[in-house]
Scaffold this motif. Structure first.
Motif, PDB file in Angstrom:
ATOM      1  N   GLY A 197     -20.286 -11.218 -15.955  1.00  0.00           N
ATOM      2  CA  GLY A 197     -20.953  -9.966 -16.271  1.00  0.00           C
ATOM      3  C   GLY A 197     -19.994  -8.802 -16.365  1.00  0.00           C
ATOM      4  O   GLY A 197     -18.778  -8.942 -16.200  1.00  0.00           O
ATOM      5  N   ARG A 198     -20.564  -7.627 -16.621  1.00  0.00           N
ATOM      6  CA  ARG A 198     -19.748  -6.442 -16.842  1.00  0.00           C
ATOM      7  C   ARG A 198     -20.408  -5.216 -16.223  1.00  0.00           C
ATOM      8  O   ARG A 198     -21.629  -5.078 -16.229  1.00  0.00           O
ATOM      9  CB  ARG A 198     -19.555  -6.226 -18.348  1.00  0.00           C
ATOM     10  N   VAL A 199     -19.564  -4.308 -15.699  1.00  0.00           N
ATOM     11  CA  VAL A 199     -20.035  -3.042 -15.161  1.00  0.00           C
ATOM     12  C   VAL A 199     -19.260  -1.918 -15.837  1.00  0.00           C
ATOM     13  O   VAL A 199     -18.029  -1.915 -15.851  1.00  0.00           O
ATOM     14  CB  VAL A 199     -19.839  -2.961 -13.630  1.00  0.00           C
ATOM     15  N   THR A 200     -19.977  -0.949 -16.402  1.00  0.00           N
ATOM     16  CA  THR A 200     -19.361   0.218 -17.034  1.00  0.00           C
ATOM     17  C   THR A 200     -19.733   1.455 -16.234  1.00  0.00           C
ATOM     18  O   THR A 200     -20.920   1.707 -15.988  1.00  0.00           O
ATOM     19  CB  THR A 200     -19.842   0.381 -18.484  1.00  0.00           C
ATOM     20  N   VAL A 201     -18.719   2.220 -15.816  1.00  0.00           N
ATOM     21  CA  VAL A 201     -18.937   3.421 -15.003  1.00  0.00           C
ATOM     22  C   VAL A 201     -18.272   4.606 -15.674  1.00  0.00           C
ATOM     23  O   VAL A 201     -17.106   4.536 -16.065  1.00  0.00           O
ATOM     24  CB  VAL A 201     -18.364   3.241 -13.578  1.00  0.00           C
ATOM     25  N   LYS A 202     -19.005   5.703 -15.814  1.00  0.00           N
ATOM     26  CA  LYS A 202     -18.469   6.935 -16.371  1.00  0.00           C
ATOM     27  C   LYS A 202     -18.348   7.976 -15.253  1.00  0.00           C
ATOM     28  O   LYS A 202     -19.349   8.313 -14.624  1.00  0.00           O
ATOM     29  CB  LYS A 202     -19.382   7.490 -17.463  1.00  0.00           C
ATOM     30  N   GLY A 203     -17.139   8.461 -15.010  1.00  0.00           N
ATOM     31  CA  GLY A 203     -16.968   9.518 -14.018  1.00  0.00           C
ATOM     32  C   GLY A 203     -16.245   9.063 -12.767  1.00  0.00           C
ATOM     33  O   GLY A 203     -15.965   7.887 -12.564  1.00  0.00           O
ATOM     34  N   SER A 204     -15.949  10.038 -11.905  1.00  0.00           N
ATOM     35  CA  SER A 204     -15.230   9.793 -10.651  1.00  0.00           C
ATOM     36  C   SER A 204     -16.186   9.290  -9.582  1.00  0.00           C
ATOM     37  O   SER A 204     -17.348   9.690  -9.529  1.00  0.00           O
ATOM     38  CB  SER A 204     -14.544  11.075 -10.172  1.00  0.00           C
ATOM     39  N   ILE A 205     -15.672   8.407  -8.708  1.00  0.00           N
ATOM     40  CA  ILE A 205     -16.488   7.796  -7.653  1.00  0.00           C
ATOM     41  C   ILE A 205     -15.880   8.093  -6.288  1.00  0.00           C
ATOM     42  O   ILE A 205     -14.672   7.962  -6.097  1.00  0.00           O
ATOM     43  CB  ILE A 205     -16.584   6.274  -7.832  1.00  0.00           C
ATOM     44  N   ALA A 206     -16.719   8.480  -5.339  1.00  0.00           N
ATOM     45  CA  ALA A 206     -16.315   8.584  -3.938  1.00  0.00           C
ATOM     46  C   ALA A 206     -17.114   7.540  -3.168  1.00  0.00           C
ATOM     47  O   ALA A 206     -18.321   7.708  -2.973  1.00  0.00           O
ATOM     48  CB  ALA A 206     -16.591   9.976  -3.389  1.00  0.00           C
ATOM     49  N   PRO A 207     -16.478   6.423  -2.775  1.00  0.00           N
ATOM     50  CA  PRO A 207     -17.221   5.369  -2.072  1.00  0.00           C
ATOM     51  C   PRO A 207     -17.130   5.504  -0.549  1.00  0.00           C
ATOM     52  O   PRO A 207     -16.065   5.703   0.009  1.00  0.00           O
ATOM     53  CB  PRO A 207     -16.519   4.093  -2.543  1.00  0.00           C
ATOM     54  N   LEU A 208     -18.281   5.380   0.109  1.00  0.00           N
ATOM     55  CA  LEU A 208     -18.342   5.301   1.573  1.00  0.00           C
ATOM     56  C   LEU A 208     -19.045   3.992   1.895  1.00  0.00           C
ATOM     57  O   LEU A 208     -20.250   3.950   2.070  1.00  0.00           O
ATOM     58  CB  LEU A 208     -19.126   6.488   2.138  1.00  0.00           C
ATOM     59  N   ILE A 209     -18.254   2.908   1.938  1.00  0.00           N
ATOM     60  CA  ILE A 209     -18.846   1.575   2.011  1.00  0.00           C
ATOM     61  C   ILE A 209     -18.689   0.941   3.385  1.00  0.00           C
ATOM     62  O   ILE A 209     -19.596   0.289   3.882  1.00  0.00           O
ATOM     63  CB  ILE A 209     -18.228   0.666   0.919  1.00  0.00           C
ATOM     64  N   GLU A 210     -17.544   1.142   4.035  1.00  0.00           N
ATOM     65  CA  GLU A 210     -17.323   0.545   5.351  1.00  0.00           C
ATOM     66  C   GLU A 210     -16.730   1.586   6.285  1.00  0.00           C
ATOM     67  O   GLU A 210     -15.873   2.381   5.884  1.00  0.00           O
ATOM     68  CB  GLU A 210     -16.374  -0.653   5.247  1.00  0.00           C
ATOM     69  N   VAL A 211     -17.178   1.574   7.533  1.00  0.00           N
ATOM     70  CA  VAL A 211     -16.633   2.490   8.532  1.00  0.00           C
ATOM     71  C   VAL A 211     -15.139   2.230   8.709  1.00  0.00           C
ATOM     72  O   VAL A 211     -14.720   1.098   8.949  1.00  0.00           O
ATOM     73  CB  VAL A 211     -17.359   2.321   9.881  1.00  0.00           C
ATOM     74  N   GLY A 212     -14.322   3.273   8.536  1.00  0.00           N
ATOM     75  CA  GLY A 212     -12.888   3.153   8.737  1.00  0.00           C
ATOM     76  C   GLY A 212     -12.116   2.715   7.513  1.00  0.00           C
ATOM     77  O   GLY A 212     -10.890   2.614   7.566  1.00  0.00           O
ATOM     78  N   ALA A 213     -12.805   2.431   6.407  1.00  0.00           N
ATOM     79  CA  ALA A 213     -12.105   2.005   5.195  1.00  0.00           C
ATOM     80  C   ALA A 213     -11.205   3.139   4.698  1.00  0.00           C
ATOM     81  O   ALA A 213     -11.627   4.289   4.604  1.00  0.00           O
ATOM     82  CB  ALA A 213     -13.105   1.609   4.110  1.00  0.00           C
ATOM     83  N   GLY A 214      -9.957   2.797   4.385  1.00  0.00           N
ATOM     84  CA  GLY A 214      -9.024   3.803   3.896  1.00  0.00           C
ATOM     85  C   GLY A 214      -8.314   4.575   4.987  1.00  0.00           C
ATOM     86  O   GLY A 214      -7.578   5.514   4.712  1.00  0.00           O
ATOM     87  N   PHE A 215      -8.530   4.186   6.260  1.00  0.00           N
ATOM     88  CA  PHE A 215      -7.856   4.828   7.383  1.00  0.00           C
ATOM     89  C   PHE A 215      -6.800   3.896   7.966  1.00  0.00           C
ATOM     90  O   PHE A 215      -6.961   2.678   7.963  1.00  0.00           O
ATOM     91  CB  PHE A 215      -8.850   5.194   8.497  1.00  0.00           C
ATOM     92  N   ASP A 216      -5.731   4.491   8.500  1.00  0.00           N
ATOM     93  CA  ASP A 216      -4.732   3.748   9.266  1.00  0.00           C
ATOM     94  C   ASP A 216      -4.989   4.045  10.739  1.00  0.00           C
ATOM     95  O   ASP A 216      -4.845   5.203  11.168  1.00  0.00           O
ATOM     96  CB  ASP A 216      -3.315   4.193   8.875  1.00  0.00           C
TER      97      ASP A 216
END
Length: 242
Positions: free
Chosen positions: A84-103
């Motif tokens: 399948g395929r997903v098309t997205v237009k625009g900027s995304i700010a994801p908040l999916i998992e607690v602590g994701a993107g943190f060191d």
């Protein structure tokens, strides 16, 4: 004229689950060479199709294991669908998992710049908005504390504050808000409503049907990786509660 901002076409997501536990890399390599690694195929999503229009507040509901978080990770481009395929237009700010993107070894201050950079913010932008982020997260007293010492609620507050300080085209929010106290949840709902009023498209996963009812204009009900129903929020929520 209504503009479609996300188009999901016949998305299927499959995972290979190992049948037995492998404790070491050496054991894994040996079994791989000997052809003794066996997997069970798990289909998390089956032929999913839907569209989201600009300005929608789009909710996902369903029991645990329905495929909600997997779908959000595909929308956020964390996962690539098997088919399948997903098309997205625009900027995304994801908040999916607690602590994701943190060191965890870095302080709250250092993680604001790290996580902000991952979301595409410049150092100049983060310096300008640094105090606002800290104040919204209510973490000024912990600015120089390594986040490995934070509770899950503190993680969620910091992540939400960074992701929503700028107004993205699309905000994706999984169950991360459920780890905060009720005052913080009310604060988050108010900010999400402000973003909605300013034209941000919001995609929300929550077991809190009350929150889905308050915020969403459309809902998808996922059941065992398939769309059980999609449409008007109140109609879908009534059927789900039955």
């Amino acid at each position: 004229m209504v503009e479609t901002i996300i188009n999901v076409e016949h998305v299927t997501m499959k995972f290979n689950l190992m049948e037995e536990k492998v404790d070491t890399l050496k054991e894994y390599v040996v079994k791989l060479i000997k052809g003794k690694l066996f997997y069970n195929e798990f289909i998390a999503l089956h032929d999913i199709s839907f569209t989201i229009d600009r300005g929608d507040i789009f909710g996902f509901i369903g029991f645990n294991g329905a495929g909600k978080s997997t779908m959000l990770k595909i929308l956020a481009e964390v996962l690539k669908p098997t088919q399948g395929r997903v098309t997205v237009k625009g900027s995304i700010a994801p908040l999916i998992e607690v602590g994701a993107g943190f060191d965890p070894e870095l302080t709250a201050k250092e993680n604001i710049f790290l996580n902000g950079a991952i979301l595409g913010h410049s150092k100049k932008f983060l310096e300008k908005h640094f105090d606002a982020i800290l104040d919204f997260a209510a973490l000024r007293d912990f600015v120089n504390v390594p986040v490995k010492n934070f509770s899950s609620g503190m993680y969620a507050r910091l992540g939400f504050a960074i992701a929503t300080e700028v107004r993205p085209d699309i905000l994706i929010v999984d169950e991360v808000l459920s780890v905060g106290d009720y005052k913080f949840q009310e604060k988050c709902e108010k900010r999400i409503q402000e973003m909605i009023n300013n034209g941000t498209t919001v995609i929300l996963v929550s077991h809190d049907i009350g929150m889905i009812r308050r915020l969403c204009n459309k809902v998808v009900w996922l059941d065992h990786g398939r769309i059980k129903d999609i449409g008007d929020t109140e109609r879908i929520c009534r059927m789900y509660e039955r």
